[in-house]
Structures are given as structure tokens and as C-alpha cells.
Design a protein around this motif. Sequence first.
Motif, short mmCIF file in Angstrom:
data_model
loop_
_atom_site.label_atom_id
_atom_site.label_comp_id
_atom_site.label_asym_id
_atom_site.label_seq_id
_atom_site.Cartn_x
_atom_site.Cartn_y
_atom_site.Cartn_z
N VAL A 282 0.94 -1.20 0.01
CA VAL A 282 0.01 -0.06 0.04
C VAL A 282 1.24 1.31 0.14
CG1 VAL A 282 -1.75 1.41 1.33
CG2 VAL A 282 -1.77 -1.24 1.21
N ALA A 283 1.85 1.34 0.84
CA ALA A 283 2.66 2.54 0.99
C ALA A 283 3.41 2.78 -0.38
CB ALA A 283 3.99 2.27 1.82
N ARG A 284 3.90 1.85 -1.16
CA ARG A 284 4.45 2.12 -2.55
C ARG A 284 3.20 2.10 -3.91
NH1 ARG A 284 10.24 -1.19 -2.56
NH2 ARG A 284 10.81 -0.23 -0.56
N GLY A 285 1.97 1.49 -3.42
CA GLY A 285 1.08 1.34 -4.65
C GLY A 285 1.62 0.43 -5.56
N ARG A 286 2.31 -0.84 -5.32
CA ARG A 286 2.89 -1.66 -6.10
C ARG A 286 2.38 -3.12 -6.17
NH1 ARG A 286 9.25 0.08 -6.18
NH2 ARG A 286 8.99 1.86 -7.18
N TRP A 287 2.16 -4.02 -6.90
CA TRP A 287 1.94 -5.26 -6.64
C TRP A 287 3.12 -6.22 -6.87
CZ3 TRP A 287 -3.21 -6.92 -5.36
CH2 TRP A 287 -4.04 -5.97 -5.25
N TYR A 288 3.12 -7.07 -6.30
CA TYR A 288 4.26 -8.20 -6.36
C TYR A 288 3.72 -9.68 -6.39
CZ TYR A 288 7.39 -4.12 -4.76
OH TYR A 288 7.96 -2.92 -4.80
N LEU A 289 4.60 -10.49 -7.00
CA LEU A 289 4.38 -11.68 -7.07
C LEU A 289 5.50 -12.48 -6.68
CD1 LEU A 289 2.58 -14.27 -8.14
CD2 LEU A 289 4.15 -14.04 -10.45
N THR A 290 5.16 -13.42 -5.56
CA THR A 290 6.57 -14.09 -4.89
C THR A 290 5.99 -15.61 -5.33
OG1 THR A 290 6.60 -12.85 -3.17
CG2 THR A 290 7.23 -14.80 -2.81
N ALA A 291 7.30 -16.38 -6.00
CA ALA A 291 7.26 -17.90 -5.97
C ALA A 291 8.26 -18.53 -5.23
CB ALA A 291 7.80 -17.82 -7.54
N SER A 292 7.76 -19.61 -4.63
CA SER A 292 8.76 -20.38 -3.70
C SER A 292 8.45 -21.72 -4.00
CB SER A 292 8.14 -19.96 -2.27
OG SER A 292 6.61 -20.32 -2.12
N TRP A 293 9.36 -22.52 -3.49
CA TRP A 293 9.64 -24.16 -3.75
C TRP A 293 10.55 -24.69 -2.63
CZ3 TRP A 293 11.39 -20.66 -7.28
CH2 TRP A 293 12.59 -20.61 -7.54
N LYS A 294 10.59 -25.78 -2.60
CA LYS A 294 11.19 -26.64 -1.64
C LYS A 294 12.46 -27.40 -2.31
CE LYS A 294 11.13 -29.27 2.57
NZ LYS A 294 10.07 -29.93 3.43
N ARG A 295 13.49 -27.31 -1.93
CA ARG A 295 14.65 -28.04 -2.40
C ARG A 295 14.74 -29.18 -1.59
NH1 ARG A 295 19.29 -23.17 -2.76
NH2 ARG A 295 18.63 -22.31 -4.53
N PRO A 296 15.22 -30.26 -2.30
CA PRO A 296 15.61 -31.59 -1.63
C PRO A 296 16.89 -31.26 -0.58
CG PRO A 296 16.51 -31.60 -3.90
CD PRO A 296 15.59 -30.46 -3.87
N ALA A 297 16.60 -31.87 0.61
CA ALA A 297 17.55 -31.76 1.67
C ALA A 297 19.03 -32.24 1.07
CB ALA A 297 17.09 -32.16 2.99
#
Length: 547
Positions: A282-297
Motif C-alpha cells: 500500500v505504501a508504494r502502490g505496487r503489486w508483487y508476485l512471490t514464487a517459492s518452492w522446496k529444494r531436496p535436503a
Amino acid sequence: MNEAKKPFRPLREPFVVQDATGVAIRDRLKDLTPQDEKVLRLVGAHLGSLAAADLALYSRAGFERTNDSWAARKQDLTARSSSRWAGAITKGTHDQYALARRSQFTHRDNLADGIRTLRHRLSLPIGEKGTKGKPGGYRSPAEWFHKSRRLHILEARLTTVQEDIATGRVHVVRGGKKLARNRHNLTAAGLTETVWRERWNAARWSLSADGESGKRFGNETIRVTPDGEASIKLPKPLQYLANSPRGRYVLSARVAFRHRGAEWADRIAHNRAVAYEIHYDVARGRWYLTASWKRPAVQAIGLEAARAGGLIGVDTNADHFAAYRLDAHGNPVGDPRRFTYDLTGSADHRDAQLRHALSRLLRWATRIGVSAIAVEDLDFSDGKTREKFGRNKRFRQLIHGIPTGKVKARLVNMAAEHGLALVAVDAAYTSKWGAEHWKTPLTSNKRAMTRHDAAGIAIGRRALGHPIRRRTKPPRHHQSDGGGHRNVQADRGTRGREGLRRTRNGTSPPRAAPGRAVTAGNQRVQHRSGHAAEHEAWHQDSLPLSL
């Protein structure tokens, strides 16, 4: 008389910290049209209301939760969204409940520690001084009275928390407790009602979808194609807004992950699971997309391999990292390094300062060619209670200011990216013994040593498997003090002890001048020739010649 000393607690062995398996990258959604923002707001508000209602229902159920109740919740959410959105919402509810449950147990333990300290101090006479490790009595009757009232308050809070734990109920504020409290004092927070309402609504939205292995591009709910096209599966009540077949809405923005982009592209090319979350700042008025996944241990390198090329010992403080390089034999190399940071201001500013300091530390470690960094396994969970240190607010603020949790999370991830191992050691006595054995010998007119720099050496030597104290001189060729006092001497009260103990800063005690009193320190003992005991004239009676 020999003084009673607090026994040393056993030290934990150093270990190599396992690399983090979670990965998250973010990109800005640029050039969104007003229609795109409208759709994102509507979807986020609709799913956020479903998530809030599901969390409230799950919390009120207590321990009366079964697979049938979970199936009923998911079926109800599916009717108002979709099966995949319902799965993401229920999983988020379970994770939020588990986090709140852990925080509840931590809050209970903190209250119990405070009550235990209050009872101890209230039981002591007023004005009684404390001992090492235990606080003393209160200073005045007025302070004793106020602390007795606080004891009743903490006991009432503990009773409430224990009842919630027994029934399985948690208290969660979707949107954050801090933002909720700001509503009652907008002037102090520097917000208007309109700005606060916008932030409150954005914080309560829910636009996150879990990945699915084997599905197209790793996610059927929020999908990002290799060329950067992002689309959303709309909930059933909002499918009239779709601009693509099968109830999907394609955003006009293009996604391009620059950090770890190749790894992300490889995952979606093989249809491996990738989770996405859309967030509005809201402060910057921007939209962001976050991608996440899990690596093998992956098994971390062994401790001996991490020690082979030497390492850097790092002492974590409230405003800087004190680092010192050590070779494989535990010898300090070069001069100490300090990486400062400022943890005042907003949370974003504090996080940026910490990341910047860690980045400089890791770049220095990479440049000098070490293979590991040694840090303390710090935990102040038993020392943060305000009752333990009484009015010593500055010390409490100092302990709270040391970013132990953030350092652990940041350093593990950032060190893995630089190919550095992280060795955690027991934090006991590192500052004390480091200052005692290393501060004075390394201080010169060209090198300024602090207690924290010496602690970095102690941490590094403990990680390398060496004792913290320096190597002592070899024994003399005879038992006299012709070569000066020995470095290592027996403790006070030990039978057969000769000589005074070395001073705290590592220097030898001054020798007694000739003619002074006989002491064990200057070795003026009566059975040695040439000492003061033989300065008196004495004669042996002669034998009678008549015998």
C-alpha cells in the motif's frame, strides 16, 4: 578459605548447520491495467473473508477436530471458491493455527519465568543484594508493593493462557495486532483513517496458492508460463470477470524472475510444484508476485572439511558483527573486522541494514578464501523477561536488540549461496574467556582490540576444536624460579601451591623487594638457602672434647 564457585556447565559440541531447503523469489507486476487491479482486489477480499471465517471456525473447535470436520470445511469452501482455492485456504488455516499454538506455549513459559522471578525477589528482605545469576530484593517498600500487584496480574494472565492451551483455542488477528492497535491512535502512528483502512484490507487479503507436482507449470490456481504470462483461476462467484477460457483471468503484466530465474524455469518446465503469492504494497502502490518452492535436503559438509581451510569467528552484537580470521591451527590472522548496522527505525530499514552487513561479511569471507563461518548458537529466551533485571532497562534493550533470530534465518540462506558452511558453537564463556586470554596479547599501538573481537577468536577456536586459552610455556629445566614465575599455577586454597595467580589481564604479579615479608608469592620460604629466614646469626653447640 577456598571460595565456592559456580560449576561450569557442560559445553555442546560444535556442528555444521544444515542448509535451508526453502527458496523464495519475487518480481513486481508492472503495467497492470485498472481492470487487473480491480480483479485482484475483488479476488483477494473474497478469499480473505473465507480464510478468516475458516480460521475462526477451526480455532473454536478446540480439540474436537476430525477428518470429517476438515472435509466438511473444505466442501463448504469449495462451493464458494474452487477445490484448489479451498485446499490452499485450509492449509493456510492449519499453518496459522500451528504458529499461534507455538507462540502460545512460548508466552506461557515467559509468564512462568516472570512469576518465578517475582516470587523470589518478593521473598527477600528489602534492599538485599543479589548474587551472581540471581537478582536481589527490591529497593524500597513502594517498589515491593507495585511488584506484588504485578505478580497478581501475571498470575491471572497465566491462568487465562493455560485455559486456552487446555481447550486448544488460540487468538489470531488477521492483518496483524500492531496494525489493529494503530486504529485507536492514528495520530501517533502517522496515519489517516483512509490510509489505515486500505492497509488493513490489504493485510487481510488472501492471494496465495500451493503448488502441485505433475500439473501444468507446477500450479493450476496461479499459473506463470515460461514467457512470463500470469493468470489466476477465479472463484465461482467472480467467474463473470474472466477474460480467458475455463474461468481464468490473464493479467497484462509480464513476470521475469532475475534472481534464481534459471532454477525457476527448470522447475516449471518439468511441471514441478511452485507456490505463488500475490501481495499489494500500500505504501508504494505496487503489486508483487512471490514464487517459492522446496529444494531436496542435501547433507551438509562434514565438520572436519569445514575446519580444513580455517574459518572466521563472528561475535554477534547489538550494533555490529565482530569477525576475526583464524587458520586451521587456531591462530588469529591479520586484524579484526567489524561490520556495523543500525537496527533503529522501521522493520524494512532494520532488515536492509542486517542484509547489508551480512553481505559485506560474506564477500570478505569469499575474498580471503575460507570455507566456513563460526557463529554462536544464541538463545535469549530465558533472559528477556523484564522481571529478571528489574530497572536495568538498558541491559534489557541490549539483549532485545541482538538480532539472533534474524541472523540465523538470513545467514543460513546467504552463506549457502556463497558456498560457505556455517558452524554453530556453544555461546558459554566466549566473551569472558576471549577477553581474558586474547584481548591483551593482541593489543598494540597499531591494533585496537575490543572484548567483542576477542570473543570472535574464542568462537573460532571452539569451532576448530581447540581450547580457547593460549598455549602455556613449557616447564622449566629445574623447579626454581630462575626463569620467572610459571604461567599456570594452582588455584587458591590448593595444598602445595606456590606463587600468586596471574592477574586477569594476563601479566605476572610483581616480585617482592628484598627484605620484605615472607610470602609464598615471592618464594621466600624458610627451607631455601640465602633467604630472609637464614639472615639471623646462629651457632651449633660444640661437642665436649672429653667424650
